[in-house]
Design a protein around this motif. Structure first.
Motif, PDB file in Angstrom:
ATOM      1  N   MET A  47       7.702  -5.883 -14.867  1.00 45.51           N
ATOM      2  CA  MET A  47       6.964  -4.650 -15.175  1.00 45.51           C
ATOM      3  C   MET A  47       5.844  -4.409 -14.163  1.00 45.51           C
ATOM      4  SD  MET A  47       8.359  -3.072 -17.642  1.00 45.51           S
ATOM      5  CE  MET A  47       7.091  -1.880 -18.046  1.00 45.51           C
ATOM      6  N   ASP A  48       5.190  -5.526 -13.721  1.00 46.19           N
ATOM      7  CA  ASP A  48       4.129  -5.387 -12.716  1.00 46.19           C
ATOM      8  C   ASP A  48       4.688  -4.826 -11.412  1.00 46.19           C
ATOM      9  OD1 ASP A  48       2.264  -6.336 -14.449  1.00 46.19           O
ATOM     10  OD2 ASP A  48       2.311  -8.396 -13.708  1.00 46.19           O
ATOM     11  N   PHE A  49       5.899  -5.304 -11.051  1.00 43.27           N
ATOM     12  CA  PHE A  49       6.537  -4.824  -9.811  1.00 43.27           C
ATOM     13  C   PHE A  49       6.863  -3.333  -9.919  1.00 43.27           C
ATOM     14  CE2 PHE A  49      10.482  -3.806  -7.548  1.00 43.27           C
ATOM     15  CZ  PHE A  49      10.096  -4.084  -6.236  1.00 43.27           C
ATOM     16  N   ILE A  50       7.413  -2.936 -11.074  1.00 44.79           N
ATOM     17  CA  ILE A  50       7.761  -1.522 -11.282  1.00 44.79           C
ATOM     18  C   ILE A  50       6.510  -0.659 -11.241  1.00 44.79           C
ATOM     19  CG2 ILE A  50       8.668   0.144 -12.972  1.00 44.79           C
ATOM     20  CD1 ILE A  50      10.594  -2.090 -13.905  1.00 44.79           C
ATOM     21  N   GLY A  51       5.445  -1.134 -11.926  1.00 47.47           N
ATOM     22  CA  GLY A  51       4.184  -0.392 -11.927  1.00 47.47           C
ATOM     23  C   GLY A  51       3.626  -0.206 -10.529  1.00 47.47           C
ATOM     24  N   LYS A  52       3.673  -1.290  -9.708  1.00 47.99           N
ATOM     25  CA  LYS A  52       3.170  -1.216  -8.331  1.00 47.99           C
ATOM     26  C   LYS A  52       4.018  -0.257  -7.498  1.00 47.99           C
ATOM     27  CE  LYS A  52       0.655  -2.880  -4.805  1.00 47.99           C
ATOM     28  NZ  LYS A  52       1.271  -2.228  -3.658  1.00 47.99           N
ATOM     29  N   ALA A  53       5.340  -0.292  -7.692  1.00 47.50           N
ATOM     30  CA  ALA A  53       6.242   0.590  -6.938  1.00 47.50           C
ATOM     31  C   ALA A  53       5.970   2.065  -7.272  1.00 47.50           C
ATOM     32  CB  ALA A  53       7.693   0.240  -7.252  1.00 47.50           C
ATOM     33  N   ILE A  54       5.751   2.345  -8.562  1.00 44.99           N
ATOM     34  CA  ILE A  54       5.458   3.726  -8.980  1.00 44.99           C
ATOM     35  C   ILE A  54       4.146   4.201  -8.366  1.00 44.99           C
ATOM     36  CG2 ILE A  54       4.863   5.184 -10.976  1.00 44.99           C
ATOM     37  CD1 ILE A  54       6.835   3.484 -12.620  1.00 44.99           C
ATOM     38  N   GLN A  55       3.123   3.326  -8.371  1.00 39.25           N
ATOM     39  CA  GLN A  55       1.817   3.690  -7.803  1.00 39.25           C
ATOM     40  C   GLN A  55       1.912   3.918  -6.291  1.00 39.25           C
ATOM     41  OE1 GLN A  55      -1.335   0.993  -9.234  1.00 39.25           O
ATOM     42  NE2 GLN A  55      -0.145   0.745 -11.100  1.00 39.25           N
ATOM     43  N   ASP A  56       2.682   3.085  -5.597  1.00 37.29           N
ATOM     44  CA  ASP A  56       2.845   3.247  -4.146  1.00 37.29           C
ATOM     45  C   ASP A  56       3.569   4.546  -3.823  1.00 37.29           C
ATOM     46  OD1 ASP A  56       1.568   0.860  -3.729  1.00 37.29           O
ATOM     47  OD2 ASP A  56       3.401  -0.304  -3.383  1.00 37.29           O
ATOM     48  N   PHE A  57       4.596   4.861  -4.608  1.00 34.92           N
ATOM     49  CA  PHE A  57       5.341   6.101  -4.374  1.00 34.92           C
ATOM     50  C   PHE A  57       4.462   7.324  -4.617  1.00 34.92           C
ATOM     51  CE2 PHE A  57       8.047   9.628  -5.839  1.00 34.92           C
ATOM     52  CZ  PHE A  57       8.840   9.788  -4.706  1.00 34.92           C
ATOM     53  N   SER A  58       3.648   7.263  -5.670  1.00 31.05           N
ATOM     54  CA  SER A  58       2.748   8.370  -5.985  1.00 31.05           C
ATOM     55  C   SER A  58       1.771   8.626  -4.834  1.00 31.05           C
ATOM     56  CB  SER A  58       1.970   8.065  -7.272  1.00 31.05           C
ATOM     57  OG  SER A  58       1.023   9.074  -7.538  1.00 31.05           O
ATOM     58  N   SER A  59       1.209   7.543  -4.275  1.00 30.60           N
ATOM     59  CA  SER A  59       0.286   7.682  -3.144  1.00 30.60           C
ATOM     60  C   SER A  59       0.985   8.281  -1.928  1.00 30.60           C
ATOM     61  CB  SER A  59      -0.301   6.316  -2.774  1.00 30.60           C
ATOM     62  OG  SER A  59      -1.049   5.797  -3.846  1.00 30.60           O
ATOM     63  N   PHE A  60       2.257   7.877  -1.727  1.00 29.37           N
ATOM     64  CA  PHE A  60       3.018   8.379  -0.576  1.00 29.37           C
ATOM     65  C   PHE A  60       3.334   9.869  -0.727  1.00 29.37           C
ATOM     66  CE2 PHE A  60       7.365   9.478   0.798  1.00 29.37           C
ATOM     67  CZ  PHE A  60       7.184   9.437   2.168  1.00 29.37           C
ATOM     68  N   ILE A  61       3.847  10.264  -1.883  1.00 23.59           N
ATOM     69  CA  ILE A  61       4.310  11.645  -2.071  1.00 23.59           C
ATOM     70  C   ILE A  61       3.158  12.642  -2.089  1.00 23.59           C
ATOM     71  CG2 ILE A  61       4.354  11.673  -4.609  1.00 23.59           C
ATOM     72  CD1 ILE A  61       7.101  13.118  -2.374  1.00 23.59           C
ATOM     73  N   TRP A  62       1.963  12.179  -2.544  1.00 22.68           N
ATOM     74  CA  TRP A  62       0.794  13.057  -2.550  1.00 22.68           C
ATOM     75  C   TRP A  62       0.063  12.965  -1.203  1.00 22.68           C
ATOM     76  CZ3 TRP A  62      -0.978  16.947  -5.405  1.00 22.68           C
ATOM     77  CH2 TRP A  62      -0.407  17.141  -6.666  1.00 22.68           C
ATOM     78  N   GLY A  63       0.798  13.136  -0.127  1.00 25.12           N
ATOM     79  CA  GLY A  63       0.214  13.074   1.209  1.00 25.12           C
ATOM     80  C   GLY A  63      -0.082  14.461   1.757  1.00 25.12           C
TER      81      GLY A  63
END
Length: 456
Positions: free
Chosen positions: A1-17
């Motif tokens: 779950m920690d890995f999934i949470g980190k992946a979602i947060q990283d994607f969010s930071s990337f897409i909101w560029g």
């Protein structure tokens, strides 16, 4: 779950560029100039429409102008205004609010165009019912070859409409405001219990369809906005001597970013602050995201520009008015600098400091109603999206996914929930804004016709 949470947060930071920032704000500025500031020039007329002066029960559609706005507002006036503002200030300081305002000013123009299109290019679902929203104005306005873009929007909207953030923050509020002060520590069992209660309340309303949702929100939203307004005015009255100072800081810190950690993005800390404000602004008013046009597309009207003018009141009410009230309440009480709390807990601390004993509980009433009413509207958006993807006869299956996700929201971390919804909103904005910019000249033709009718 920690890995999934980190992946979602990283994607969010990337897409909101930067590209998405240009699309939302740059596209919105283009629409503002193209319209020659029309939404602002006809602000008074929009109020008259909202009051029912131009209602015709024989017009095509399902709900009135007022019900369409309150259905849209029940999704936007909620945790984005209470919790989202607190998140913005906790991370970026007072200056983040200025950029939320900028997103709202631009967003008023964007909402005018997207909701006008929702009426101009209404389509029919597989059961022949009249429907509006980005998926329909993409296919009806741009043509069938653009359907993959409409399908992409609908798929992302099914995720964006999930209630995980609102439920997460309501659960946090119940724990922080009601349970822990009374000696009941937060636990998985308690969070599950809160989730199950929310499931029951939400199910009763959303399984009744749009008309029940619009009737409930038309009563709840205005009353709660008024109560919230009164409570914040009391807080500002208690700290009246600090209001000018912090109101000024919203402007001065917008360009200095003294309270945010530097980032490698353009402009360093300032660039990060701008994106933070626009992200939270987008979550607050959803301009350009594409959810509100689904509600406004159901309005009883034959005049697209008229509904567009009603829709543009949304960002003004929820970001310019309600978010500013929340921000000032957090700033003047000083809790943003003295408390480690984030999200709704920070807002609750501000209310508790200003009104000892009752402040937190009165906020709890507002939080509960705002959160639960937003669940009603989001369920409608999700069912419309599934209806477009798979056919109208399957649309109610979404409600079961929606209800199950309430439990997920009640038992998951805040950062993951914010990032999940932020990511979905970003992906929804791409097809919505692209189609709106392409079709904007057609909206202006329609708007000119409408203005000419008003003058005659």
């Amino acid at each position: 779950m920690d890995f999934i949470g980190k992946a979602i947060q990283d994607f969010s930071s990337f897409i909101w560029g930067l590209p998405l920032l240009i699309l939302l704000i740059g596209g919105g500025l283009y629409l503002l100039v193209l319209s020659r500031f029309l939404p602002f020039r006809f602000f008074g007329h929009a109020i008259q429409v909202l009051r029912g002066k131009y209602d015709d029960p024989n017009d095509p559609g399902q709900i009135s102008h007022f019900q369409a706005l309150t259905t849209a507002l029940s999704a936007t006036v909620g945790m984005g205004n209470i919790s989202g503002v607190a998140v913005a200030i906790a991370v970026g300081g007072p200056g983040a609010i200025f950029w939320m305002w900028m997103s709202a000013v631009v967003g008023m123009s964007t909402k005018f165009f997207t909701s006008s299109l929702a009426i101009m290019f209404r389509g029919k679902d597989s059961q022949g019912a009249l429907q509006g929203g980005p998926m329909y104005f993409i296919t009806e306005g741009l043509g069938k070859k653009w359907k993959p873009l409409a399908l992409f929007f609908s798929a992302c909207a099914m995720i964006g409409a999930l209630p995980v953030f609102n439920v997460n923050q309501l659960t946090q509020a119940i724990n922080d405001i009601m349970l822990e002060p009374n000696g009941i520590k937060e636990s998985d069992t308690g969070n599950w219990a809160i989730g199950i209660i929310l499931v029951i309340v939400t199910s009763i309303v959303i399984l009744g369809g749009l008309k029940r949702i619009s009737k409930v929100t038309a009563k709840l939203v205005p009353a709660m906005v008024l109560l919230y307004f009164v409570l914040v005015i009391v807080i500002l009255g208690v700290h009246i001597e600090d209001v000018p100072k912090y109101f000024g800081m919203i402007f001065t810190d917008a360009f200095s970013a003294d309270f945010i950690k530097p980032d490698a993005f353009f402009g360093g800390a300032l660039g990060t602050l701008i994106i933070l404000g626009i992200r939270r602004g987008a979550f607050s008013n959803e301009a350009g995201i594409g959810t509100a046009p689904m509600a406004h597309g159901a309005a009883k009207t034959t005049e697209p520009a008229r509904e567009g003018l009603v829709a543009m009141l949304g960002p003004f009410i929820d970001t310019i008015v309600v978010c500013t009230l929340t921000a000032l309440a957090i700033l003047v009480t000083g809790v943003w600098q003295t408390s480690d709390a984030n999200g709704v807990s920070l807002t609750a601390t501000a209310f508790g400091n200003a009104m000892p004993g009752v402040g937190k509980y009165l906020l709890m009433i507002c939080v509960a109603v705002f959160s639960i009413s937003s669940l009603f509207s989001y369920s409608y958006y999700g069912t419309k999206s599934l209806s477009f993807l798979a056919g109208a006869k399957y649309k109610n299956y979404y409600n079961y996914l929606f209800i199950a996700s309430i439990i997920v929201g009640a038992t998951s971390s805040l950062d993951t929930m914010i990032s999940l919804i932020d990511s979905a909103f970003a992906l929804m904005a791409i097809p919505t804004m692209l189609a709106t910019i392409i079709l904007a000249p057609k909206v202006m033709k329609e708007a000119k016709k409408y203005i000419a009718k008003l003058k005659n």
